[in-house]
Design a protein around this motif. Structure first.
Motif, PDB file in Angstrom:
ATOM      1  N   LYS A  14      -0.799 -11.684 -23.966  1.00  0.00           N
ATOM      2  CA  LYS A  14      -1.026 -10.348 -23.421  1.00  0.00           C
ATOM      3  C   LYS A  14      -0.001 -10.128 -22.307  1.00  0.00           C
ATOM      4  CE  LYS A  14      -4.499  -7.391 -21.153  1.00  0.00           C
ATOM      5  NZ  LYS A  14      -4.335  -6.226 -22.028  1.00  0.00           N
ATOM      6  N   ILE A  15       0.746  -9.018 -22.425  1.00  0.00           N
ATOM      7  CA  ILE A  15       1.721  -8.644 -21.396  1.00  0.00           C
ATOM      8  C   ILE A  15       1.193  -7.388 -20.716  1.00  0.00           C
ATOM      9  CG2 ILE A  15       4.112  -7.982 -20.925  1.00  0.00           C
ATOM     10  CD1 ILE A  15       4.911  -9.413 -23.509  1.00  0.00           C
ATOM     11  N   GLY A  16       0.676  -7.573 -19.503  1.00  0.00           N
ATOM     12  CA  GLY A  16       0.047  -6.464 -18.797  1.00  0.00           C
ATOM     13  C   GLY A  16       0.560  -6.310 -17.379  1.00  0.00           C
ATOM     14  N   MET A  17      -0.054  -5.397 -16.630  1.00  0.00           N
ATOM     15  CA  MET A  17       0.397  -5.092 -15.271  1.00  0.00           C
ATOM     16  C   MET A  17      -0.804  -4.816 -14.372  1.00  0.00           C
ATOM     17  SD  MET A  17       0.908  -2.312 -12.991  1.00  0.00           S
ATOM     18  CE  MET A  17       0.854  -0.884 -14.072  1.00  0.00           C
ATOM     19  N   THR A  18      -0.731  -5.255 -13.122  1.00  0.00           N
ATOM     20  CA  THR A  18      -1.784  -4.962 -12.152  1.00  0.00           C
ATOM     21  C   THR A  18      -1.159  -4.697 -10.785  1.00  0.00           C
ATOM     22  OG1 THR A  18      -3.798  -5.792 -11.087  1.00  0.00           O
ATOM     23  CG2 THR A  18      -2.120  -7.414 -11.628  1.00  0.00           C
ATOM     24  N   ARG A  19      -1.842  -3.840 -10.021  1.00  0.00           N
ATOM     25  CA  ARG A  19      -1.370  -3.536  -8.663  1.00  0.00           C
ATOM     26  C   ARG A  19      -2.279  -4.175  -7.611  1.00  0.00           C
ATOM     27  NH1 ARG A  19      -1.489   1.144  -6.715  1.00  0.00           N
ATOM     28  NH2 ARG A  19       0.312   0.847  -5.359  1.00  0.00           N
ATOM     29  N   ARG A  20      -3.166  -5.063  -8.072  1.00  0.00           N
ATOM     30  CA  ARG A  20      -4.068  -5.727  -7.128  1.00  0.00           C
ATOM     31  C   ARG A  20      -3.259  -6.568  -6.151  1.00  0.00           C
ATOM     32  NH1 ARG A  20      -9.162  -6.698  -9.844  1.00  0.00           N
ATOM     33  NH2 ARG A  20      -9.514  -4.883 -11.188  1.00  0.00           N
ATOM     34  N   LEU A  21      -3.776  -6.681  -4.928  1.00  0.00           N
ATOM     35  CA  LEU A  21      -3.119  -7.531  -3.929  1.00  0.00           C
ATOM     36  C   LEU A  21      -3.139  -8.980  -4.399  1.00  0.00           C
ATOM     37  CD1 LEU A  21      -1.778  -7.432  -1.154  1.00  0.00           C
ATOM     38  CD2 LEU A  21      -4.005  -7.949  -0.138  1.00  0.00           C
ATOM     39  N   ASP A  22      -4.249  -9.382  -5.005  1.00  0.00           N
ATOM     40  CA  ASP A  22      -4.339 -10.699  -5.640  1.00  0.00           C
ATOM     41  C   ASP A  22      -4.398 -10.471  -7.147  1.00  0.00           C
ATOM     42  OD1 ASP A  22      -4.758 -13.221  -6.537  1.00  0.00           O
ATOM     43  OD2 ASP A  22      -6.543 -13.632  -5.330  1.00  0.00           O
ATOM     44  N   PRO A  23      -3.265 -10.591  -7.866  1.00  0.00           N
ATOM     45  CA  PRO A  23      -3.236 -10.274  -9.302  1.00  0.00           C
ATOM     46  C   PRO A  23      -4.151 -11.153 -10.142  1.00  0.00           C
ATOM     47  CG  PRO A  23      -1.219 -11.409  -8.621  1.00  0.00           C
ATOM     48  CD  PRO A  23      -1.968 -11.074  -7.374  1.00  0.00           C
ATOM     49  N   LEU A  24      -4.498 -12.331  -9.639  1.00  0.00           N
ATOM     50  CA  LEU A  24      -5.384 -13.209 -10.407  1.00  0.00           C
ATOM     51  C   LEU A  24      -6.785 -12.623 -10.548  1.00  0.00           C
ATOM     52  CD1 LEU A  24      -4.320 -16.726  -9.093  1.00  0.00           C
ATOM     53  CD2 LEU A  24      -3.768 -15.684 -11.280  1.00  0.00           C
ATOM     54  N   ASP A  25      -7.152 -11.698  -9.654  1.00  0.00           N
ATOM     55  CA  ASP A  25      -8.443 -11.021  -9.787  1.00  0.00           C
ATOM     56  C   ASP A  25      -8.520 -10.272 -11.109  1.00  0.00           C
ATOM     57  OD1 ASP A  25      -9.238 -11.989  -7.377  1.00  0.00           O
ATOM     58  OD2 ASP A  25      -8.865 -10.139  -6.243  1.00  0.00           O
ATOM     59  N   ARG A  26      -7.385  -9.657 -11.505  1.00  0.00           N
ATOM     60  CA  ARG A  26      -7.337  -8.916 -12.770  1.00  0.00           C
ATOM     61  C   ARG A  26      -7.454  -9.870 -13.959  1.00  0.00           C
ATOM     62  NH1 ARG A  26      -8.798  -5.075 -16.042  1.00  0.00           N
ATOM     63  NH2 ARG A  26      -7.180  -4.384 -17.499  1.00  0.00           N
ATOM     64  N   ALA A  63       0.832  -1.207   0.000  1.00  0.00           N
ATOM     65  CA  ALA A  63       0.000   0.000   0.000  1.00  0.00           C
ATOM     66  C   ALA A  63       0.865   1.255   0.000  1.00  0.00           C
ATOM     67  CB  ALA A  63      -0.918   0.001   1.220  1.00  0.00           C
ATOM     68  N   GLN A  64       2.024   1.171   0.643  1.00  0.00           N
ATOM     69  CA  GLN A  64       2.919   2.323   0.717  1.00  0.00           C
ATOM     70  C   GLN A  64       3.728   2.512  -0.555  1.00  0.00           C
ATOM     71  OE1 GLN A  64       5.093   1.271   4.234  1.00  0.00           O
ATOM     72  NE2 GLN A  64       3.613   2.189   5.640  1.00  0.00           N
ATOM     73  N   GLN A  65       3.928   1.433  -1.340  1.00  0.00           N
ATOM     74  CA  GLN A  65       4.693   1.527  -2.584  1.00  0.00           C
ATOM     75  C   GLN A  65       3.735   1.785  -3.738  1.00  0.00           C
ATOM     76  OE1 GLN A  65       7.605  -1.641  -3.164  1.00  0.00           O
ATOM     77  NE2 GLN A  65       7.420  -2.171  -0.984  1.00  0.00           N
ATOM     78  N   THR A  66       3.866   2.949  -4.359  1.00  0.00           N
ATOM     79  CA  THR A  66       2.915   3.340  -5.407  1.00  0.00           C
ATOM     80  C   THR A  66       3.149   2.617  -6.723  1.00  0.00           C
ATOM     81  OG1 THR A  66       4.365   5.178  -6.009  1.00  0.00           O
ATOM     82  CG2 THR A  66       2.613   5.638  -4.425  1.00  0.00           C
ATOM     83  N   LYS A  67       4.345   2.024  -6.924  1.00  0.00           N
ATOM     84  CA  LYS A  67       4.656   1.400  -8.208  1.00  0.00           C
ATOM     85  C   LYS A  67       4.784  -0.112  -8.131  1.00  0.00           C
ATOM     86  CE  LYS A  67       6.993   5.419 -10.194  1.00  0.00           C
ATOM     87  NZ  LYS A  67       8.236   5.915 -10.827  1.00  0.00           N
ATOM     88  N   SER A  68       4.694  -0.674  -6.962  1.00  0.00           N
ATOM     89  CA  SER A  68       4.832  -2.122  -6.841  1.00  0.00           C
ATOM     90  C   SER A  68       3.587  -2.820  -7.387  1.00  0.00           C
ATOM     91  CB  SER A  68       5.052  -2.513  -5.381  1.00  0.00           C
ATOM     92  OG  SER A  68       3.917  -2.173  -4.606  1.00  0.00           O
ATOM     93  N   GLY A  69       3.794  -3.988  -7.966  1.00  0.00           N
ATOM     94  CA  GLY A  69       2.673  -4.740  -8.535  1.00  0.00           C
ATOM     95  C   GLY A  69       3.176  -5.968  -9.252  1.00  0.00           C
ATOM     96  N   HIS A  70       2.337  -6.528 -10.103  1.00  0.00           N
ATOM     97  CA  HIS A  70       2.679  -7.743 -10.839  1.00  0.00           C
ATOM     98  C   HIS A  70       2.568  -7.502 -12.341  1.00  0.00           C
ATOM     99  CE1 HIS A  70       1.784  -9.455  -6.863  1.00  0.00           C
ATOM    100  NE2 HIS A  70       2.558 -10.463  -7.224  1.00  0.00           N
ATOM    101  N   VAL A  71       3.549  -7.986 -13.084  1.00  0.00           N
ATOM    102  CA  VAL A  71       3.481  -8.031 -14.552  1.00  0.00           C
ATOM    103  C   VAL A  71       3.104  -9.464 -14.922  1.00  0.00           C
ATOM    104  CG1 VAL A  71       4.782  -7.897 -16.702  1.00  0.00           C
ATOM    105  CG2 VAL A  71       5.135  -6.180 -14.914  1.00  0.00           C
ATOM    106  N   TYR A  72       2.045  -9.610 -15.720  1.00  0.00           N
ATOM    107  CA  TYR A  72       1.561 -10.942 -16.057  1.00  0.00           C
ATOM    108  C   TYR A  72       1.718 -11.216 -17.556  1.00  0.00           C
ATOM    109  CZ  TYR A  72      -2.586  -8.128 -17.157  1.00  0.00           C
ATOM    110  OH  TYR A  72      -3.425  -7.176 -17.650  1.00  0.00           O
TER     111      TYR A  72
END
Length: 515
Positions: free
Chosen positions: A406-418, A383-392
């Protein structure tokens, strides 16, 4: 006494004789040795006599060398004298050549003027000859010669009519981004709108000042009527064409305007060659160019705004996920602490038989509490890191075919939701995940991968679609080159798609069996 004297004398004589003999022998040996030495010397002298000629040659060489040196000195002195003389002569020749060059330059200038005059005269004569030849050819060939000269114009008219009748298809399509590439990087919709306004004002100015069309009528009234006819006809067609900028390709629209120009001019020939001027055609084409540029830039800005809003929504969802995870983790921690306190009391009051059970329960609760604290800390950190996330990296074989990812990015806590969200009702099958890479700067990693596989983009017009036609091994290899380690699933399961194919094959088999 005498006897002793005689004996002594005899002995003396004998000694002297013996000595003389010995001396004679020695002398003879000496003479023999001397003769031998003389013979050896004679042999040596005889042997050396062979080299007498060489000694004579050496003397001759020394003499010749001395003469050559003297001769060289004389030649050197003569050369120096000749060199001095040559330098003096060269200076004289140089002065003469400069004078000759000056005279030559003057002659060249005179000849150039004469040449220009001759060339000008020749050009005028050639023009006159060509004009006379054309007139003579028209007299001889009549309409056939005119038809030959108008062959290209007739071909253009035929092509324009064919396009109008059969349609334009895909042969005139030009990538719209080619127009945008001509503009500066900072050229936006507002600037394109200003240029569009300027081009429209230019077209209006040309119409108002009689620059849009021309004809051969001398009478002003007829001339005005004919020019207004072709101008209104052309503008009516162009305005209709420009109204379709939003839905039709630039290349097709450009060709339609060009064809309208050719066909209107063909109709205007009946009114004393009333035609639209090429300058006015270019002015209307400039209008088209800026109209397309303004529309595309506006759409581009809309797309950028949409992506920004989507990113904001994504970040907001991620923020809510983090906050929810933090609250749930804190709630879980509180509950586990209470259970641990209760278990400790029970442990204190328990008998020896029950202590083992409560100690095991405490250890289990302690482990769960540690996991809850770690989960809470992880959610808080993300939550404190504005750029952290997952590239899928995901695929959908049933929807897009093989080797499309598809090469994308999400900042969801659970990236599988995206990923689940992407596989909603807009596509017939769900996505398969090939890799899910956590990064402290996920947007940067995603951008780097998009640049690397830029040539493999499926949608060349809108790169934001993020789909790439590429081998999954190449993607994995590239990520490993970047020093990033992650888990991979190389084969797409495509469960729903493959089961659907199996069902379809069964249905076909059943139909064939029934028939």
């Amino acid at each position: 006494m005498l006897i002793f004297i005689i004996l002594a004398l005899i002995i003396t004589i004998l000694v002297i004789k013996k000595s003389k003999t010995k001396l004679q022998k020695t002398l003879n040996e000496t003479v023999s040795n001397l003769n031998k030495t003389i013979r050896e010397k004679d042999d040596i002298i005889s042997e050396l006599s062979k080299y007498q000629d060489i000694i004579d040659v050496q003397s001759k060489c020394d003499e010749l060398l001395s003469n050559a040196q003297n001769e060289a000195e004389l030649i050197k002195k003569r050369y120096e004298t000749l060199l001095t003389f040559a330098q003096i002569e060269a200076e004289k020749i140089k002065e003469k050549s400069l004078s000759a060059k000056k005279q030559m330059d003057e002659q060249i200038k005179i000849r150039k003027v004469e040449y220009d005059n001759i060339l000008s005269t020749a050009l005028e004569q050639s023009k006159q000859i060509i004009s006379d030849a054309n007139i003579k050819a028209e007299e001889i060939a009549g309409d056939a010669y005119k038809a030959l000269n108008n062959h290209k114009e007739l071909e253009q008219k035929a092509k324009a009519m064919k396009n109008v009748i059969e349609g334009y298809g895909n042969k005139y399509i030009i990538p719209t981004h080619g127009i945008l590439d001509e503009l500066a990087d900072d050229f936006g919709y507002a600037e394109a709108g200003i240029e569009l306004k300027k081009s429209r004002q230019k077209s209006k100015f040309m119409v108002e000042n009689g620059l849009a069309a021309k004809c051969d009528y001398v009478e002003n009234n007829r001339k005005t009527t004919a020019i207004n006819f072709v101008t209104d006809a052309f503008n009516g067609k162009v305005d209709t064409i420009l109204s379709t900028v939003k839905s039709t390709n630039y290349g097709v629209l450009k060709q339609k305007i060009t064809d309208s120009y050719i066909l209107v001019n063909n109709l205007g020939e009946a009114f004393r060659n009333a035609v639209i001027t090429p300058e006015y055609l270019q002015a209307r084409l400039d209008e088209l160019k800026w109209a397309v540029a303004a529309f595309e830039l506006k759409e581009k800005e809309k797309e950028e705004q949409r992506l920004i809003k989507e990113q904001i929504r994504e970040e907001e969802r991620a923020r809510r996920d983090y906050e929810k995870a933090i609250k749930e983790a804190a709630k879980e921690e509180e509950m586990l602490k209470k259970l641990m306190a209760k278990a400790q009391l029970q442990l204190q009051e328990a008998n020896d038989q029950q202590k083992a059970e409560y100690e095991s329960k405490l250890i289990d609760l302690q482990k769960k509490l540690q996991e809850a604290e770690e989960k809470n800390q992880r959610a808080l950190s993300m939550a404190q890191q504005t750029k952290s996330g997952h590239v899928y990296i995901i695929s959908n074989v049933g929807s897009f075919g093989e080797d499309v990812y598809k090469i994308g990015m999400t900042r969801r806590l659970d990236p599988l939701d995206r990923v689940k969200e992407l596989g909603d009702a807009s596509v017939p099958f769900t996505f398969d995940v090939h890799s899910m890479i956590f990064s402290d700067d996920a947007p940067k990693l995603e951008t780097e991968l998009h640049k690397i596989f830029n040539k493999n983009q499926v949608n060349k017009v809108n790169p934001k679609k993020e789909f790439f036609k590429v081998n999954i091994k190449d993607v994995k290899s590239q990520i490993e080159k970047m020093g990033i380690q992650s888990k991979w699933t190389m084969l797409a399961e495509a469960k729903e798609y493959r089961e659907s194919l199996a069902i379809e094959n069964e249905m076909k088999s059943s139909e064939e069996f029934a028939s």
